[in-house]
Design a protein around this motif. Structure first.
Motif, PDB file in Angstrom:
ATOM      1  N   THR A  11       5.672 -45.266  -0.879  1.00  0.00           N
ATOM      2  CA  THR A  11       4.669 -45.689  -2.058  1.00  0.00           C
ATOM      3  C   THR A  11       4.476 -44.542  -2.494  1.00  0.00           C
ATOM      4  O   THR A  11       3.402 -43.584  -3.429  1.00  0.00           O
ATOM      5  CB  THR A  11       3.228 -45.300  -1.043  1.00  0.00           C
ATOM      6  OG1 THR A  11       3.331 -45.024  -0.357  1.00  0.00           O
ATOM      7  CG2 THR A  11       2.775 -47.059  -0.428  1.00  0.00           C
ATOM      8  N   TYR A  12       5.303 -43.191  -2.611  1.00  0.00           N
ATOM      9  CA  TYR A  12       6.071 -42.158  -3.723  1.00  0.00           C
ATOM     10  C   TYR A  12       6.830 -41.928  -4.019  1.00  0.00           C
ATOM     11  O   TYR A  12       8.245 -42.092  -3.185  1.00  0.00           O
ATOM     12  CB  TYR A  12       6.116 -41.353  -2.070  1.00  0.00           C
ATOM     13  CG  TYR A  12       5.760 -39.662  -2.602  1.00  0.00           C
ATOM     14  CD1 TYR A  12       4.383 -39.632  -3.364  1.00  0.00           C
ATOM     15  CD2 TYR A  12       6.497 -39.054  -3.178  1.00  0.00           C
ATOM     16  CE1 TYR A  12       3.946 -37.581  -3.707  1.00  0.00           C
ATOM     17  CE2 TYR A  12       6.279 -37.269  -3.523  1.00  0.00           C
ATOM     18  CZ  TYR A  12       5.150 -36.566  -3.894  1.00  0.00           C
ATOM     19  OH  TYR A  12       5.080 -35.470  -4.237  1.00  0.00           O
ATOM     20  N   VAL A  13       7.078 -41.728  -5.242  1.00  0.00           N
ATOM     21  CA  VAL A  13       8.177 -40.831  -6.166  1.00  0.00           C
ATOM     22  C   VAL A  13       8.633 -40.089  -6.045  1.00  0.00           C
ATOM     23  O   VAL A  13       7.835 -39.854  -6.866  1.00  0.00           O
ATOM     24  CB  VAL A  13       8.549 -42.473  -7.848  1.00  0.00           C
ATOM     25  CG1 VAL A  13       9.408 -41.624  -7.951  1.00  0.00           C
ATOM     26  CG2 VAL A  13       7.946 -43.526  -7.399  1.00  0.00           C
ATOM     27  N   ALA A  14       9.723 -39.547  -5.603  1.00  0.00           N
ATOM     28  CA  ALA A  14       9.931 -38.032  -5.929  1.00  0.00           C
ATOM     29  C   ALA A  14      11.076 -37.722  -6.608  1.00  0.00           C
ATOM     30  O   ALA A  14      12.149 -38.970  -6.793  1.00  0.00           O
ATOM     31  CB  ALA A  14       9.691 -37.561  -4.233  1.00  0.00           C
ATOM     32  N   SER A  15      10.944 -36.597  -7.288  1.00  0.00           N
ATOM     33  CA  SER A  15      12.354 -36.841  -8.421  1.00  0.00           C
ATOM     34  C   SER A  15      13.148 -35.755  -7.337  1.00  0.00           C
ATOM     35  O   SER A  15      12.844 -35.611  -6.027  1.00  0.00           O
ATOM     36  CB  SER A  15      11.815 -35.196  -8.971  1.00  0.00           C
ATOM     37  OG  SER A  15      11.796 -34.128  -8.445  1.00  0.00           O
ATOM     38  N   GLN A  16      14.835 -35.852  -7.312  1.00  0.00           N
ATOM     39  CA  GLN A  16      15.742 -35.695  -6.927  1.00  0.00           C
ATOM     40  C   GLN A  16      15.966 -34.095  -6.667  1.00  0.00           C
ATOM     41  O   GLN A  16      15.857 -33.552  -5.441  1.00  0.00           O
ATOM     42  CB  GLN A  16      17.549 -35.687  -7.684  1.00  0.00           C
ATOM     43  CG  GLN A  16      18.614 -36.232  -6.431  1.00  0.00           C
ATOM     44  CD  GLN A  16      18.409 -36.388  -4.894  1.00  0.00           C
ATOM     45  OE1 GLN A  16      18.514 -37.833  -5.335  1.00  0.00           O
ATOM     46  NE2 GLN A  16      18.679 -35.736  -4.125  1.00  0.00           N
ATOM     47  N   GLU A  17      14.631 -33.068  -7.536  1.00  0.00           N
ATOM     48  CA  GLU A  17      14.760 -31.619  -7.160  1.00  0.00           C
ATOM     49  C   GLU A  17      14.183 -31.961  -5.630  1.00  0.00           C
ATOM     50  O   GLU A  17      14.258 -31.043  -5.063  1.00  0.00           O
ATOM     51  CB  GLU A  17      14.632 -31.270  -7.785  1.00  0.00           C
ATOM     52  CG  GLU A  17      15.673 -30.760  -9.250  1.00  0.00           C
ATOM     53  CD  GLU A  17      15.896 -32.578 -10.004  1.00  0.00           C
ATOM     54  OE1 GLU A  17      15.238 -33.070  -9.957  1.00  0.00           O
ATOM     55  OE2 GLU A  17      16.688 -32.127 -11.012  1.00  0.00           O
ATOM     56  N   LEU A  18      13.061 -32.560  -5.966  1.00  0.00           N
ATOM     57  CA  LEU A  18      11.557 -32.328  -5.065  1.00  0.00           C
ATOM     58  C   LEU A  18      12.190 -33.120  -3.337  1.00  0.00           C
ATOM     59  O   LEU A  18      12.366 -32.070  -2.427  1.00  0.00           O
ATOM     60  CB  LEU A  18      10.223 -33.123  -5.467  1.00  0.00           C
ATOM     61  CG  LEU A  18       9.170 -33.126  -4.369  1.00  0.00           C
ATOM     62  CD1 LEU A  18       9.233 -31.667  -3.938  1.00  0.00           C
ATOM     63  CD2 LEU A  18       8.423 -33.498  -4.293  1.00  0.00           C
ATOM     64  N   SER A  20      15.246 -32.693  -2.624  1.00  0.00           N
ATOM     65  CA  SER A  20      16.093 -31.561  -1.298  1.00  0.00           C
ATOM     66  C   SER A  20      15.289 -30.586  -1.748  1.00  0.00           C
ATOM     67  O   SER A  20      15.985 -29.665  -1.166  1.00  0.00           O
ATOM     68  CB  SER A  20      17.270 -31.504  -3.228  1.00  0.00           C
ATOM     69  OG  SER A  20      17.948 -31.790  -3.340  1.00  0.00           O
ATOM     70  N   ALA A  21      14.547 -30.502  -1.628  1.00  0.00           N
ATOM     71  CA  ALA A  21      13.564 -29.228  -1.721  1.00  0.00           C
ATOM     72  C   ALA A  21      12.665 -29.409  -0.222  1.00  0.00           C
ATOM     73  O   ALA A  21      13.450 -28.058   1.064  1.00  0.00           O
ATOM     74  CB  ALA A  21      12.237 -29.050  -2.939  1.00  0.00           C
ATOM     75  N   VAL A  22      12.623 -30.812   0.118  1.00  0.00           N
ATOM     76  CA  VAL A  22      12.088 -30.775   1.637  1.00  0.00           C
ATOM     77  C   VAL A  22      12.853 -30.866   2.264  1.00  0.00           C
ATOM     78  O   VAL A  22      12.961 -30.204   3.797  1.00  0.00           O
ATOM     79  CB  VAL A  22      11.470 -32.482   1.566  1.00  0.00           C
ATOM     80  CG1 VAL A  22      11.354 -32.782   2.614  1.00  0.00           C
ATOM     81  CG2 VAL A  22      10.203 -32.526   0.110  1.00  0.00           C
ATOM     82  N   ASN A  23      13.845 -31.277   2.254  1.00  0.00           N
ATOM     83  CA  ASN A  23      15.350 -31.195   2.685  1.00  0.00           C
ATOM     84  C   ASN A  23      15.966 -29.771   3.301  1.00  0.00           C
ATOM     85  O   ASN A  23      16.312 -29.861   4.615  1.00  0.00           O
ATOM     86  CB  ASN A  23      16.241 -32.690   2.119  1.00  0.00           C
ATOM     87  CG  ASN A  23      16.369 -33.968   2.566  1.00  0.00           C
ATOM     88  OD1 ASN A  23      15.679 -34.101   3.307  1.00  0.00           O
ATOM     89  ND2 ASN A  23      16.057 -34.198   1.728  1.00  0.00           N
TER      90      ASN A  23
END
Length: 277
Positions: A11-18, A20-23
């Motif tokens: 249910t949540y589409v995130a950019s690759q940059e986001l 990466s930031a989370v991880n």
């Protein structure tokens, strides 16, 4: 959960940059500070992380009157005084009047959880600094009882800000920072497909074109967000309005725009466009 990586959720589409930031924030065990304009999914990110990992989510919604201690614990001195006068029970056990806040609950959790500190910039300037030690050391002491609460598992900490005020440098140094840019058309189409997987392509094309045209108008003060676009699509599908009218008329504009001035600006822009200006 420590070695898992976040890849978004159904249910949540995130950019690759986001992603990466989370991880990176999880790997470095630092809070992730998320900024971005309203409606870019800052709050939903924490919910998505908790959902992806099957973890408990604790939400601390910050207000202008919130103090740092509120998230650690609350000592209900008023209830204790009331009980001492009218309760007819012993009040020597102070612990019964101490209630953990969301940070305290996250520290005490038997499993690693996700802690969302939402809209930290609403609090006063000293608020972030008042939390530095606790977030660094993952512990705090309750003076009334002398008890120290230590984190059993370091929570995943997501902090959101709408950039209403600048945060202290000392606080920023202890965070991983990411700014969520407003979705471009390609990412927005992916987001729409999550909410409406069977939507006709012509409807998507028309709503996308109309939505970004409205957002591009300089006179519109409060630009419509992703959540408002999702609501607008629902309104359009319920109405059965011809797709060719969507970009030309911008029907149900009150779903997209929430200020009289912005609705007036939209009408003026439509009039200029229709006259060929």
């Amino acid at each position: 959960m420590n070695h898992q990586t976040f890849q978004g959720s159904e249910t949540y589409v995130a950019s690759q940059e986001l992603l990466s930031a989370v991880n990176i924030s999880m790997a470095l065990e630092k809070p992730l500070l998320i900024k971005g304009e309203p409606g870019t999914g800052k709050t939903e990110l924490a919910k998505s992380i908790a959902e992806a990992f099957g973890a408990k989510l604790l939400i601390w919604s910050i207000k202008s009157t919130t103090k740092a201690q509120d998230g650690l614990y609350v000592y209900d001195v008023v209830q204790r005084l009331y009980d001492s006068q009218f309760g007819g029970k012993a009040v020597d056990n102070i612990e019964q009047y101490v209630h953990l806040g969301q940070v305290g609950e996250a520290f005490e959790s038997e499993e690693r959880c996700v802690l969302l500190i939402d809209e930290i910039d609403k609090a006063d300037l000293e608020f972030p600094n008042d939390l530095l030690w606790e977030l660094d050391q993952m512990e705090f002491t309750i003076p009334q009882t002398g008890k120290t609460i230590r984190a059993k598992h370091r929570p995943i900490i997501i902090i959101t800000s709408n950039a209403e005020k600048e945060l202290p440098d000392a606080f920023l140094r202890r965070c991983i920072f990411h700014y969520i840019s407003f979705p471009d058309e390609e990412l927005m189409r992916r987001i729409i497909s999550v909410h409406y997987p069977k939507l006709e392509q012509d409807l998507i094309d028309q709503t996308i074109a109309a939505f970004y045209w409205v957002r591009s108008l300089p006179a519109v003060q409060k630009k419509p967000s992703t959540s408002e676009l999702i609501d607008w699509i629902r309104a359009l599908t319920y109405s059965g309005i011809p797709y060719s009218d969507i970009l030309r008329k911008i029907p149900f504009a009150g779903v997209l725009l929430k200020k009289n001035e912005d609705l007036d600006a939209l009408e003026a822009a439509k009039a200029r466009r229709d006259r060929g200006y």
